[in-house]
Write an enzyme that holds these catalytic residues in place. Structure first.
Site, PDB file in Angstrom:
ATOM      1  N   ILE A  32      31.127 122.483 103.644  1.00 18.14           N
ATOM      2  CA  ILE A  32      32.429 122.502 104.322  1.00 18.14           C
ATOM      3  C   ILE A  32      33.160 123.813 104.028  1.00 18.14           C
ATOM      4  O   ILE A  32      33.619 124.507 104.935  1.00 18.14           O
ATOM      5  CB  ILE A  32      33.285 121.284 103.904  1.00 18.14           C
ATOM      6  CG1 ILE A  32      32.704 120.009 104.521  1.00 18.14           C
ATOM      7  CG2 ILE A  32      34.748 121.465 104.345  1.00 18.14           C
ATOM      8  CD1 ILE A  32      33.486 118.742 104.228  1.00 18.14           C
ATOM      9  N   ASP A  80      33.255 128.264  86.583  1.00 16.04           N
ATOM     10  CA  ASP A  80      33.500 126.815  86.552  1.00 16.04           C
ATOM     11  C   ASP A  80      35.005 126.579  86.646  1.00 16.04           C
ATOM     12  O   ASP A  80      35.760 127.068  85.802  1.00 16.04           O
ATOM     13  CB  ASP A  80      32.934 126.257  85.229  1.00 16.04           C
ATOM     14  CG  ASP A  80      32.905 124.732  85.203  1.00 16.04           C
ATOM     15  OD1 ASP A  80      33.778 124.097  85.830  1.00 16.04           O
ATOM     16  OD2 ASP A  80      31.997 124.186  84.547  1.00 16.04           O
ATOM     17  N   LYS A 140      46.974 127.733  89.179  1.00 20.32           N
ATOM     18  CA  LYS A 140      47.444 128.560  88.055  1.00 20.32           C
ATOM     19  C   LYS A 140      46.921 129.999  88.157  1.00 20.32           C
ATOM     20  O   LYS A 140      47.659 130.958  87.967  1.00 20.32           O
ATOM     21  CB  LYS A 140      46.900 127.894  86.781  1.00 20.32           C
ATOM     22  CG  LYS A 140      47.472 128.334  85.507  1.00 20.32           C
ATOM     23  CD  LYS A 140      48.600 127.416  85.100  1.00 20.32           C
ATOM     24  CE  LYS A 140      49.302 127.970  83.892  1.00 20.32           C
ATOM     25  NZ  LYS A 140      50.740 127.722  83.962  1.00 20.32           N
ATOM     26  N   SER A 158      40.560 117.357 100.409  1.00 20.58           N
ATOM     27  CA  SER A 158      40.683 116.049  99.762  1.00 20.58           C
ATOM     28  C   SER A 158      39.761 115.045 100.469  1.00 20.58           C
ATOM     29  O   SER A 158      38.635 115.407 100.867  1.00 20.58           O
ATOM     30  CB  SER A 158      42.159 115.635  99.841  1.00 20.58           C
ATOM     31  OG  SER A 158      42.391 114.433  99.184  1.00 20.58           O
ATOM     32  N   LYS A 176      41.023 112.358  94.129  1.00 21.37           N
ATOM     33  CA  LYS A 176      41.617 112.895  95.360  1.00 21.37           C
ATOM     34  C   LYS A 176      43.082 112.479  95.504  1.00 21.37           C
ATOM     35  O   LYS A 176      43.902 113.212  96.063  1.00 21.37           O
ATOM     36  CB  LYS A 176      40.802 112.462  96.587  1.00 21.37           C
ATOM     37  CG  LYS A 176      39.367 113.011  96.607  1.00 21.37           C
ATOM     38  CD  LYS A 176      39.300 114.531  96.589  1.00 21.37           C
ATOM     39  CE  LYS A 176      37.884 115.030  96.885  1.00 21.37           C
ATOM     40  NZ  LYS A 176      37.750 116.497  96.810  1.00 21.37           N
ATOM     41  N   ILE A 205      31.627 113.445 107.480  1.00 19.43           N
ATOM     42  CA  ILE A 205      31.147 114.630 108.192  1.00 19.43           C
ATOM     43  C   ILE A 205      29.628 114.569 108.178  1.00 19.43           C
ATOM     44  O   ILE A 205      29.017 114.465 107.101  1.00 19.43           O
ATOM     45  CB  ILE A 205      31.631 115.928 107.488  1.00 19.43           C
ATOM     46  CG1 ILE A 205      33.158 115.961 107.346  1.00 19.43           C
ATOM     47  CG2 ILE A 205      31.129 117.170 108.225  1.00 19.43           C
ATOM     48  CD1 ILE A 205      33.926 116.108 108.620  1.00 19.43           C
TER      49      ILE A 205
END
Ligand code: HXC
Length: 273
Positions: A32, A80, A140, A158, A176, A205
């Site tokens: 995606i 990561d 952040k 989400s 989520k 999807i």
């Protein structure tokens, strides 16, 4: 094999829509997010994609760069999202090499199918850490750069599981829900400072690696899934990429604190109606 443009973008957008813009994408080698990035780059943006797997991330960056002559796409592997320092370094590299950072897609996510009974505390924590802490870390690390942009946007990928709860996805649904909540707080805190914050919530999807790994994608199963969707079909990565283009374009500049569900209306039937 090059990905045909019709698979990831509708032919309605202006070619230079995102000229001079830079997008930073976590989970950018996944299906995606790589298609979202591909669409933005095709329409003029440069991009920096982040992933844990070095080879996969670098290969995806190289491939995405082919969609437009002169496109700059950096792939930063070995990063990561659970480690904020690693993300800060990536954001700095992005700004240094591409001249800034205007858009963020927080797409890195963990997922596997498991019952509550079969899920260890560490398995639950792994997904919460990737999805929730990882999203916070992304905010952040990128916010100092977004605040310098004249038109800054953050988007989170989400889901719709948490509207009703979902068997075998308890960890993902919990994560989520938190991502949606973080999105809303960022919209209120940073909207006044010029950064919009929105969620895209894809439904099922069909054409993703994740779907191929997590659900049955044989023809009969897909046909069965399609019947439960009000539009009569499963989603495609193009549906998500087009929605992303809209939200990041100037047409979407007044949309803030919103969850854009792209699922053909399926979530309204998740309760069984
Ligand atoms: C049960 C599992 C498990 C599984 C891992 N664990 N896979 N438990 N079933 N299939 C447990 C491990 O046993 C361990 O717990 C804990 O989770 C952490 O696993 P590690 O492999 O040590 O951690 P890590 O390397 O950090 O990997 C975390 C990961 C991640 C969450 C497994 O690698 C991952 O999810 N990768 C896939 C990413 C992905 O597909 N993203 C696409 C999302 S798309 P113990 O107790 O043993 O220590 C999407 C939409 C799909 O979400 C919609 C269709 C439904």
């Amino acid at each position: 094999m090059p990905v045909p443009e019709a698979q990831y973008l509708s032919p309605i957008w202006r070619d230079d829509l995102f000229k001079g813009r830079v997008v930073f994408v976590t989970g950018g080698a996944g299906t995606i997010c790589s298609m979202q990035t591909r669409a933005l780059v095709r329409l003029g943006a440069d991009a920096c994609i982040i992933g844990r797997n070095v080879e996969k991330t670098e290969a995806a960056a190289k491939d995405i760069a082919t969609v437009r002559p002169g496109a700059k796409v950096i792939g930063i592997g070995g990063c990561d999202v659970r480690k904020v320092e690693s993300l800060k370094e990536a954001a700095e590299q992005c700004a240094k090499e591409l001249g800034g950072l205007d858009f963020v897609i927080a797409g890195a996510a963990g997922n596997f199918i498991v019952s509550m009974e079969g899920m260890s505390s560490n398995a639950f924590k792994a997904v919460m850490d990737i999805d929730v802490l990882g999203t916070f870390n992304t905010i952040k690390a990128t916010m100092p750069f977004l605040l310098k942009s004249s038109d800054a946007r953050i988007m989170y990928v989400s889901a719709t599981f948490h509207y009703t709860g979902m068997p075998m996805q308890g960890h993902v649904a919990a994560a989520k829900a938190s991502v949606d909540s973080l999105m809303a707080s960022v919209a209120l805190e940073y909207g006044p400072r010029g950064v919009t914050s929105n969620v895209i919530a894809p439904g099922a999807i069909a054409d993703t690696e994740g779907a191929a790994r997590l659900i049955s994608t044989d023809e009969a199963s897909l046909k069965h899934h399609s019947k439960s969707i009000p539009t009569g079909r499963l989603g495609t990565v193009k549906d998500i990429a087009d929605a992303t283009v809209y939200l990041f374009s100037s047409a979407g500049s007044h949309v803030n604190g919103h969850v854009l569900v792209v699922d053909g209306g399926a979530w309204r039937r998740q309760g069984g109606v």
